[in-house]
Design an enzyme around this catalytic site. Structure first.
Site, short mmCIF file in Angstrom:
data_model
loop_
_atom_site.label_atom_id
_atom_site.label_comp_id
_atom_site.label_asym_id
_atom_site.label_seq_id
_atom_site.Cartn_x
_atom_site.Cartn_y
_atom_site.Cartn_z
N SER A 149 0.85 -1.19 0.00
CA SER A 149 0.00 0.00 0.00
C SER A 149 0.87 1.23 0.00
CB SER A 149 -0.92 0.02 1.23
OG SER A 149 -0.17 0.12 2.41
N GLY A 151 2.43 2.76 -2.22
CA GLY A 151 3.64 2.73 -3.02
C GLY A 151 4.82 2.03 -2.40
N GLU A 257 -7.89 3.10 -11.22
CA GLU A 257 -6.81 3.93 -11.75
C GLU A 257 -6.50 3.57 -13.20
OE1 GLU A 257 -3.42 4.75 -9.03
OE2 GLU A 257 -4.40 3.30 -7.72
N GLU A 270 -4.84 -0.10 -11.80
CA GLU A 270 -5.11 -0.77 -10.53
C GLU A 270 -6.53 -0.47 -10.06
OE1 GLU A 270 -0.65 -1.15 -8.59
OE2 GLU A 270 -2.09 0.18 -7.64
N ASP A 277 -7.19 7.20 -1.73
CA ASP A 277 -6.48 8.35 -1.14
C ASP A 277 -6.54 9.59 -2.02
OD1 ASP A 277 -4.76 7.25 -3.03
OD2 ASP A 277 -3.13 6.85 -1.63
N THR A 278 -6.44 9.41 -3.34
CA THR A 278 -6.54 10.57 -4.22
C THR A 278 -7.92 11.21 -4.15
OG1 THR A 278 -7.19 9.27 -6.15
CG2 THR A 278 -4.84 9.59 -5.80
N ARG A 357 2.52 10.16 5.47
CA ARG A 357 1.47 11.13 5.20
C ARG A 357 0.74 11.44 6.50
NH1 ARG A 357 -1.03 8.71 0.45
NH2 ARG A 357 -2.46 7.63 1.84
#
Length: 388
Positions: A149, A151, A257, A270, A277-278, A357
């Protein structure tokens, strides 16, 4: 009122809890560490290893939830089939969660069974297999763990000299107990988008206005809505999203995505069977209903009259530059509050690590405003927040 067991209690889970409690639902928030963001708001919480199937069974038996909502990848997902058979609603479905928590399963479904256009890809379970796969795919290529997750474990490999490092990094970033990597063709894309897709129990599949995003090291750094793309490409992406979500079954929101290339069209990348999150950019009021409200309504079977764009918005993440087990503190909050049409959302994470984050800055403006100006504003403001 429904009793909801939330598996994973990060920042996305926290926003989901807010939406759920505003609709009178009862939430048990679970994670592997105490005081996770969603736990700070939930009615009850549990700290345990969700990859331990026996422990997961124990928690389900203890609370007897009506609904299970997975929010992270590191879960013993095959147990969800049993809970579903016992009459518990798994969101969107046990099938969806099991497929999408594993890049191998979802990629093979998309490319081989549904015929969606994807990057060329191969798998590797050893360093030698990775070397062979990288040469077959060609350089540059992308190497990722099958389960991860934000990245983690993802790298861009530009030459044979970097393959061994990519193997080590990929294995170290893998979540769960799967030690297998996927090697992907590097797509020279013009735009990378998230198409938030809502499947309903009784009703058509709905689409949010597309969200553009920028990633660094495979992790999102900023997102903006709407992103302007060719109408034909948007229709192609919507068709792909509807096809794959229908195959996976269930009701809820999905973060689908895509890579968009003016020359080669749309590539499926994906899929996440939950708020993305985006999609936190929707907290800026870009839509009439944010992604967490849409997820809740879809799973409860509540009406969604429409999804409409109301203003433009951007998000820019606040990253930690330190690693500490101490409760983080923040400087620069007053600078954010001095800005017009701007929100700061700090997640409440109880500890820090480098590049974790920790929050997000959200900026909005009327429809038709200059998106580049708004993106620069959000990034500038996010840089004012210091984690210490």
């Amino acid at each position: 009122m429904k009793k909801i067991l939330l598996l994973g209690s990060g920042e996305l889970g926290k926003e989901f809890v807010i939406s759920a409690q505003r609709k009178g639902q009862y939430i048990i928030a679970c994670d592997s560490y105490p005081d996770a963001p969603a736990m700070q708001l939930a009615d009850e919480c549990e700290v345990f290893d969700m990859l331990n199937g026996s422990e997961l069974d124990r928690i389900v038996e203890k609370h007897k939830p009506d609904i299970i909502v997975p929010e992270i990848e590191a879960i013993r997902t095959e147990r969800l089939y049993n809970y579903e058979k016992d009459g518990i609603l798994v969101v969107p479905s046990a099938r969806a969660v099991n497929y999408t928590m594993n890049r191998k399963a979802i990629r093979d479904l998309a490319a081989k069974q549904l015929g969606l256009k994807t990057a060329k890809y191969l798998y590797a379970t050893t360093l030698e297999e990775l070397k062979e796969a990288a040469f077959k795919i060609g350089f540059p290529c992308i190497v990722k763990p099958l389960m991860s997750s934000s990245g983690k474990g993802q790298s861009l490999v530009t030459s044979a000299d970097e393959v061994e490092k990519a193997w080590e990094y990929g294995c170290s970033g893998s979540r769960g107990d799967i030690k297998e990597l996927i090697v992907e063709e590097f797509i020279h894309f013009d735009t990378e988008i998230t198409l938030l897709t809502v499947t309903q129990k009784d009703g058509p599949t709905l689409f949010c206005p597309p969200i553009g995003h920028i990633q660094k090291g495979g992790d999102y750094r900023e997102s903006f809505q709407p992103v302007l793309i060719d109408p034909e490409h948007l229709k192609e992406a919507q068709d792909m999203a509807e096809k794959v979500t229908t195959a996976l079954t269930g009701a809820g929101i999905w973060g689908v995505e895509f890579f968009l290339s003016h020359k080669n069209g749309v590539y499926f990348s994906e899929l996440s069977p939950r708020p993305h999150d985006t999609g936190m950019v929707t907290l800026a009021g870009t839509q009439n209903l944010n992604e967490f409200e849409l997820h809740l309504r879809a799973m409860l079977g509540l009406p969604i009259p429409c999804i409409k764009l109301e203003r433009v918005g951007v998000s820019a993440v606040v990253l930690s530059t330190i690693a500490s087990e101490e409760q983080p503190r923040y400087k620069g909050v007053e600078k954010v509050c001095a800005e017009e049409d701007t929100y700061l959302r700090l997640f409440g994470k109880p500890y820090t690590r480098i590049n974790r984050r920790m929050g997000v800055v959200l900026c909005y403006a009327p429809l038709g405003s200059d998106m580049d100006v708004l993106r620069d504003k959000a990034k500038r403001i996010a840089a004012e927040i210091e984690v210490y």
